[in-house]
Design a protein around this motif. Structure first.
Motif, PDB file in Angstrom:
ATOM      1  N   ARG A  37       0.836  -1.201   0.000  1.00 50.91           N
ATOM      2  CA  ARG A  37       0.000   0.000   0.000  1.00 50.91           C
ATOM      3  C   ARG A  37       0.871   1.252   0.000  1.00 50.91           C
ATOM      4  O   ARG A  37       0.629   2.194  -0.768  1.00 50.91           O
ATOM      5  CB  ARG A  37      -0.923  -0.014   1.217  1.00 50.91           C
ATOM      6  N   ARG A  38       1.885   1.266   0.853  1.00 52.46           N
ATOM      7  CA  ARG A  38       2.762   2.434   0.924  1.00 52.46           C
ATOM      8  C   ARG A  38       3.494   2.648  -0.393  1.00 52.46           C
ATOM      9  O   ARG A  38       3.660   3.790  -0.848  1.00 52.46           O
ATOM     10  CB  ARG A  38       3.773   2.255   2.064  1.00 52.46           C
ATOM     11  N   ALA A  39       3.930   1.562  -1.006  1.00 51.72           N
ATOM     12  CA  ALA A  39       4.660   1.673  -2.272  1.00 51.72           C
ATOM     13  C   ALA A  39       3.767   2.245  -3.371  1.00 51.72           C
ATOM     14  O   ALA A  39       4.194   3.102  -4.151  1.00 51.72           O
ATOM     15  CB  ALA A  39       5.209   0.310  -2.687  1.00 51.72           C
ATOM     16  N   ILE A  40       2.516   1.773  -3.434  1.00 58.89           N
ATOM     17  CA  ILE A  40       1.604   2.273  -4.463  1.00 58.89           C
ATOM     18  C   ILE A  40       1.251   3.732  -4.213  1.00 58.89           C
ATOM     19  O   ILE A  40       1.221   4.552  -5.135  1.00 58.89           O
ATOM     20  CB  ILE A  40       0.346   1.397  -4.527  1.00 58.89           C
ATOM     21  N   LEU A  41       1.016   4.099  -2.952  1.00 60.63           N
ATOM     22  CA  LEU A  41       0.723   5.498  -2.642  1.00 60.63           C
ATOM     23  C   LEU A  41       1.908   6.397  -2.971  1.00 60.63           C
ATOM     24  O   LEU A  41       1.732   7.509  -3.475  1.00 60.63           O
ATOM     25  CB  LEU A  41       0.336   5.643  -1.171  1.00 60.63           C
ATOM     26  N   ALA A  42       3.112   5.905  -2.698  1.00 55.85           N
ATOM     27  CA  ALA A  42       4.303   6.699  -3.013  1.00 55.85           C
ATOM     28  C   ALA A  42       4.442   6.897  -4.520  1.00 55.85           C
ATOM     29  O   ALA A  42       4.752   7.997  -4.991  1.00 55.85           O
ATOM     30  CB  ALA A  42       5.553   6.021  -2.448  1.00 55.85           C
ATOM     31  N   ALA A  43       4.197   5.831  -5.271  1.00 55.00           N
ATOM     32  CA  ALA A  43       4.282   5.943  -6.728  1.00 55.00           C
ATOM     33  C   ALA A  43       3.191   6.864  -7.269  1.00 55.00           C
ATOM     34  O   ALA A  43       3.430   7.669  -8.181  1.00 55.00           O
ATOM     35  CB  ALA A  43       4.176   4.559  -7.366  1.00 55.00           C
ATOM     36  N   LEU A  44       1.989   6.762  -6.714  1.00 53.46           N
ATOM     37  CA  LEU A  44       0.897   7.633  -7.158  1.00 53.46           C
ATOM     38  C   LEU A  44       1.196   9.094  -6.859  1.00 53.46           C
ATOM     39  O   LEU A  44       0.885   9.981  -7.664  1.00 53.46           O
ATOM     40  CB  LEU A  44      -0.411   7.229  -6.475  1.00 53.46           C
ATOM     41  N   SER A  45       1.790   9.357  -5.697  1.00 54.70           N
ATOM     42  CA  SER A  45       2.078  10.744  -5.336  1.00 54.70           C
ATOM     43  C   SER A  45       3.089  11.369  -6.284  1.00 54.70           C
ATOM     44  O   SER A  45       3.110  12.582  -6.478  1.00 54.70           O
ATOM     45  CB  SER A  45       2.590  10.825  -3.891  1.00 54.70           C
ATOM     46  N   GLN A  46       3.936  10.538  -6.907  1.00 58.71           N
ATOM     47  CA  GLN A  46       4.878  11.049  -7.887  1.00 58.71           C
ATOM     48  C   GLN A  46       4.203  11.301  -9.227  1.00 58.71           C
ATOM     49  O   GLN A  46       4.552  12.235  -9.954  1.00 58.71           O
ATOM     50  CB  GLN A  46       6.034  10.067  -8.077  1.00 58.71           C
ATOM     51  N   ARG A  47       3.224  10.467  -9.572  1.00 61.41           N
ATOM     52  CA  ARG A  47       2.561  10.581 -10.877  1.00 61.41           C
ATOM     53  C   ARG A  47       1.367  11.529 -10.846  1.00 61.41           C
ATOM     54  O   ARG A  47       1.009  12.103 -11.862  1.00 61.41           O
ATOM     55  CB  ARG A  47       2.096   9.201 -11.352  1.00 61.41           C
ATOM     56  N   VAL A  48       0.734  11.643  -9.681  1.00 60.61           N
ATOM     57  CA  VAL A  48      -0.434  12.512  -9.528  1.00 60.61           C
ATOM     58  C   VAL A  48      -0.056  13.604  -8.539  1.00 60.61           C
ATOM     59  O   VAL A  48       0.073  13.326  -7.347  1.00 60.61           O
ATOM     60  CB  VAL A  48      -1.652  11.719  -9.010  1.00 60.61           C
ATOM     61  N   PRO A  89      -7.654  10.274 -14.779  1.00 63.55           N
ATOM     62  CA  PRO A  89      -6.378   9.661 -15.185  1.00 63.55           C
ATOM     63  C   PRO A  89      -5.663   8.940 -14.046  1.00 63.55           C
ATOM     64  O   PRO A  89      -4.978   7.943 -14.272  1.00 63.55           O
ATOM     65  CB  PRO A  89      -5.563  10.863 -15.677  1.00 63.55           C
ATOM     66  N   ALA A  90      -5.852   9.417 -12.821  1.00 61.78           N
ATOM     67  CA  ALA A  90      -5.204   8.774 -11.681  1.00 61.78           C
ATOM     68  C   ALA A  90      -5.705   7.359 -11.465  1.00 61.78           C
ATOM     69  O   ALA A  90      -4.988   6.511 -10.919  1.00 61.78           O
ATOM     70  CB  ALA A  90      -5.420   9.603 -10.419  1.00 61.78           C
ATOM     71  N   ILE A  91      -6.947   7.083 -11.889  1.00 68.35           N
ATOM     72  CA  ILE A  91      -7.492   5.736 -11.730  1.00 68.35           C
ATOM     73  C   ILE A  91      -6.714   4.749 -12.595  1.00 68.35           C
ATOM     74  O   ILE A  91      -6.399   3.636 -12.169  1.00 68.35           O
ATOM     75  CB  ILE A  91      -8.994   5.718 -12.063  1.00 68.35           C
ATOM     76  N   TRP A  92      -6.395   5.156 -13.827  1.00 69.76           N
ATOM     77  CA  TRP A  92      -5.603   4.282 -14.689  1.00 69.76           C
ATOM     78  C   TRP A  92      -4.217   4.056 -14.100  1.00 69.76           C
ATOM     79  O   TRP A  92      -3.659   2.965 -14.208  1.00 69.76           O
ATOM     80  CB  TRP A  92      -5.511   4.862 -16.102  1.00 69.76           C
ATOM     81  N   GLU A  93      -3.651   5.095 -13.461  1.00 69.25           N
ATOM     82  CA  GLU A  93      -2.359   4.934 -12.794  1.00 69.25           C
ATOM     83  C   GLU A  93      -2.464   3.903 -11.672  1.00 69.25           C
ATOM     84  O   GLU A  93      -1.620   3.020 -11.531  1.00 69.25           O
ATOM     85  CB  GLU A  93      -1.875   6.275 -12.233  1.00 69.25           C
TER      86      GLU A  93
END
Length: 199
Positions: A37-48, A89-93
């Motif tokens: 969960r933390r890894a996905i949130l971290a990646a999302l915060s970089q992309r979104v 777009p964040a949903i696709w990410e």
């Protein structure tokens, strides 16, 4: 050991003979699911740039259930995302990251994607083909004009509902899906289904 008066005293040994002061045990590591969960949130915060609260809730829901559902008929727990204007777009990410993590022990991938009546217009992006664990796809009641050829690369996809859209044709790759059992495509503008089915 330092007394209140500033003098020192010897710390008595522990009963097991291992010495004086008790060592503090390190905290246990977080479970694998929390690390994911933390890894996905971290990646999302970089992309979104601004990760909205509903997206964080969606991460929790997708990781817990393997489902993302928004719009008509969606469960409340998964329905915090915007209900109109198409898929953010964040949903696709998020779905792409969850799909990429599917091989990890703590992950199950995404097996259900439902976005019914949320105003998706035009074409579904090619990155749909990244959701290799997808089993059910429901996109009814939008104005989708094209499905991507990459849909034919989803080996576990069993059910597709694209009824009530603006499709004029279906991609030929769709007919090569090995697990497909149910296809609902009524109320579209489809005039021919191709030789793959006619044969």
């Amino acid at each position: 050991l330092i007394r209140d008066d500033g003098t020192s005293a010897r710390v008595p040994p522990r009963p097991d003979g291992s010495g004086g002061a008790l060592a503090r045990a390190p905290p246990p590591p977080p479970p694998e699911g929390e690390l994911l969960r933390r890894a996905i949130l971290a990646a999302l915060s970089q992309r979104v740039p601004a990760c909205p609260p509903w997206l964080r809730a969606a991460v929790d829901h997708v990781l817990a259930t393997g489902e993302f559902a928004v719009g008509d008929g969606a469960a409340a727990a998964a329905d915090d995302a915007p209900r109109s204007g198409g898929l953010h777009p964040a949903i696709w990410e998020l779905l792409s990251l969850a799909a990429a993590a599917a091989a990890l022990p703590a992950a199950q991938g995404v097996h259900t994607l439902a976005a019914n009546g949320v105003g998706i217009d035009g074409a579904i992006p090619e990155r749909l083909g990244e959701l290799r664990t997808l089993q059910r796809l429901s996109l009814r009641g939008n104005t989708i004009r094209a499905l991507p050829p990459s849909i034919g690369g989803l080996p576990l996809l069993e059910e597709i509902d694209v009824s009530g859209n603006a499709l004029a044709s279906l991609p030929p790759s769709l007919w090569s899906l090995p697990a497909l059992r149910v296809l609902c495509a009524d109320r579209n503008a489809i005039t021919e289904i191709g030789p793959e089915v006619a044969a």
